[in-house]
Design a protein around this motif. Structure first.
Motif, mmCIF file in Angstrom:
data_model
loop_
_atom_site.group_PDB
_atom_site.id
_atom_site.type_symbol
_atom_site.label_atom_id
_atom_site.label_comp_id
_atom_site.label_asym_id
_atom_site.label_seq_id
_atom_site.Cartn_x
_atom_site.Cartn_y
_atom_site.Cartn_z
ATOM 1 N N LEU A 226 2.732 8.040 -10.693
ATOM 2 C CA LEU A 226 1.770 7.527 -11.597
ATOM 3 C C LEU A 226 0.789 8.532 -12.241
ATOM 4 O O LEU A 226 0.386 9.324 -11.454
ATOM 5 C CB LEU A 226 1.011 6.575 -10.844
ATOM 6 N N LEU A 227 0.414 8.573 -13.501
ATOM 7 C CA LEU A 227 -0.703 9.481 -13.880
ATOM 8 C C LEU A 227 -1.853 8.447 -14.262
ATOM 9 O O LEU A 227 -1.715 7.608 -15.145
ATOM 10 C CB LEU A 227 -0.098 10.162 -15.238
ATOM 11 N N LEU A 228 -2.837 8.995 -13.807
ATOM 12 C CA LEU A 228 -4.185 7.939 -14.241
ATOM 13 C C LEU A 228 -5.254 9.029 -14.610
ATOM 14 O O LEU A 228 -5.532 9.897 -14.023
ATOM 15 C CB LEU A 228 -4.520 7.253 -12.812
ATOM 16 N N ASP A 229 -5.941 8.641 -15.620
ATOM 17 C CA ASP A 229 -7.020 9.381 -16.427
ATOM 18 C C ASP A 229 -8.316 8.305 -15.890
ATOM 19 O O ASP A 229 -8.365 7.352 -16.700
ATOM 20 C CB ASP A 229 -6.554 9.508 -17.782
ATOM 21 N N ASP B 264 -15.241 -3.082 -12.062
ATOM 22 C CA ASP B 264 -16.341 -3.513 -11.384
ATOM 23 C C ASP B 264 -15.948 -3.052 -9.518
ATOM 24 O O ASP B 264 -14.934 -2.657 -9.463
ATOM 25 C CB ASP B 264 -16.540 -5.160 -11.136
ATOM 26 N N MET B 265 -17.087 -3.496 -8.533
ATOM 27 C CA MET B 265 -16.509 -2.912 -7.241
ATOM 28 C C MET B 265 -15.716 -3.705 -6.758
ATOM 29 O O MET B 265 -14.644 -3.057 -6.179
ATOM 30 C CB MET B 265 -18.098 -3.272 -6.473
ATOM 31 N N ALA B 266 -15.242 -5.026 -6.881
ATOM 32 C CA ALA B 266 -13.855 -5.413 -6.276
ATOM 33 C C ALA B 266 -12.678 -4.919 -6.883
ATOM 34 O O ALA B 266 -11.754 -4.614 -6.093
ATOM 35 C CB ALA B 266 -13.890 -7.039 -7.008
ATOM 36 N N ALA B 267 -12.639 -4.754 -8.087
ATOM 37 C CA ALA B 267 -11.437 -4.264 -8.587
ATOM 38 C C ALA B 267 -11.497 -2.767 -8.128
ATOM 39 O O ALA B 267 -10.207 -2.135 -7.986
ATOM 40 C CB ALA B 267 -11.684 -3.940 -10.087
ATOM 41 N N ARG B 268 -12.505 -2.076 -8.167
ATOM 42 C CA ARG B 268 -12.480 -0.360 -7.564
ATOM 43 C C ARG B 268 -11.987 -0.393 -6.129
ATOM 44 O O ARG B 268 -11.063 0.472 -5.710
ATOM 45 C CB ARG B 268 -13.670 0.233 -7.480
ATOM 46 N N GLU B 269 -12.265 -1.651 -5.305
ATOM 47 C CA GLU B 269 -11.708 -1.476 -3.836
ATOM 48 C C GLU B 269 -10.439 -1.789 -3.856
ATOM 49 O O GLU B 269 -9.643 -1.387 -2.902
ATOM 50 C CB GLU B 269 -12.613 -2.585 -3.176
ATOM 51 N N ALA B 270 -9.786 -2.818 -4.902
ATOM 52 C CA ALA B 270 -8.441 -3.154 -4.915
ATOM 53 C C ALA B 270 -7.685 -1.878 -5.433
ATOM 54 O O ALA B 270 -6.481 -1.624 -4.680
ATOM 55 C CB ALA B 270 -8.247 -4.301 -5.854
ATOM 56 N N HIS C 123 -14.107 11.627 -11.842
ATOM 57 C CA HIS C 123 -15.379 12.166 -11.598
ATOM 58 C C HIS C 123 -16.002 11.347 -10.496
ATOM 59 O O HIS C 123 -17.096 11.630 -9.956
ATOM 60 C CB HIS C 123 -16.347 12.378 -12.817
ATOM 61 N N ASP C 124 -15.458 10.101 -10.069
ATOM 62 C CA ASP C 124 -15.895 9.434 -8.882
ATOM 63 C C ASP C 124 -15.614 10.020 -7.684
ATOM 64 O O ASP C 124 -14.390 9.951 -7.063
ATOM 65 C CB ASP C 124 -15.191 8.169 -9.222
ATOM 66 N N GLU C 125 -16.808 10.525 -7.191
ATOM 67 C CA GLU C 125 -16.482 11.394 -5.904
ATOM 68 C C GLU C 125 -16.135 10.571 -4.659
ATOM 69 O O GLU C 125 -15.264 11.098 -3.986
ATOM 70 C CB GLU C 125 -17.687 12.169 -5.530
ATOM 71 N N TYR C 126 -16.508 9.307 -4.573
ATOM 72 C CA TYR C 126 -16.292 8.399 -3.563
ATOM 73 C C TYR C 126 -14.870 8.009 -3.627
ATOM 74 O O TYR C 126 -14.030 8.097 -2.573
ATOM 75 C CB TYR C 126 -17.197 7.382 -3.382
ATOM 76 N N THR D 214 -9.070 8.559 -1.676
ATOM 77 C CA THR D 214 -7.800 8.354 -2.107
ATOM 78 C C THR D 214 -6.878 9.833 -2.173
ATOM 79 O O THR D 214 -5.860 9.774 -1.762
ATOM 80 C CB THR D 214 -7.741 7.752 -3.405
ATOM 81 N N ALA D 215 -7.614 10.841 -2.321
ATOM 82 C CA ALA D 215 -6.734 12.175 -2.538
ATOM 83 C C ALA D 215 -6.630 12.739 -1.343
ATOM 84 O O ALA D 215 -6.923 12.589 -0.250
ATOM 85 C CB ALA D 215 -7.809 12.991 -3.338
ATOM 86 N N THR D 216 -5.117 13.215 -1.383
ATOM 87 C CA THR D 216 -4.635 14.098 -0.277
ATOM 88 C C THR D 216 -4.735 15.610 -0.504
ATOM 89 O O THR D 216 -4.396 16.271 0.216
ATOM 90 C CB THR D 216 -3.348 13.535 0.197
ATOM 91 N N ARG D 217 -4.768 15.814 -1.765
ATOM 92 C CA ARG D 217 -5.030 17.309 -2.310
ATOM 93 C C ARG D 217 -5.947 17.156 -3.576
ATOM 94 O O ARG D 217 -5.677 16.380 -4.245
ATOM 95 C CB ARG D 217 -3.429 17.755 -2.576
ATOM 96 N N ILE D 218 -6.845 18.277 -3.323
ATOM 97 C CA ILE D 218 -7.809 18.104 -4.631
ATOM 98 C C ILE D 218 -7.752 19.560 -5.368
ATOM 99 O O ILE D 218 -7.820 20.813 -4.580
ATOM 100 C CB ILE D 218 -9.293 18.091 -4.081
#
Length: 58
Positions: free
Chosen positions: A2-5, A12-18, A35-38, A43-47
């Motif tokens: 999956l490639l996500l930009d 919204d918060m509910a969609a971000r959590e899902a 750019h969303d540090e949280y 989620t990231a295993t490698r940055i």
């Protein structure tokens, strides 16, 4: 793969959590730009980041 930009933009918060739960449970490879540090920390295993005009692994 999956490639996500900027996948959390305009969510919204509910969609971000899902989305976070989905990515945490996904067994495949995901390459995303964010750019969303949280979100990155959850989620990231490698940055890999650009710093001082160079790519670095954090």
């Amino acid at each position: 793969m999956l490639l996500l930009d900027e996948p959390t933009n305009f969510l919204d918060m509910a969609a971000r959590e899902a989305l976070t739960r989905f990515i945490q449970a996904y067994d495949g490879t995901i390459l995303f730009v964010s750019h969303d540090e949280y979100f990155i920390q959850q989620t990231a295993t490698r940055i890999i980041a650009f710093e001082n005009q160079a790519l670095i692994e954090k």
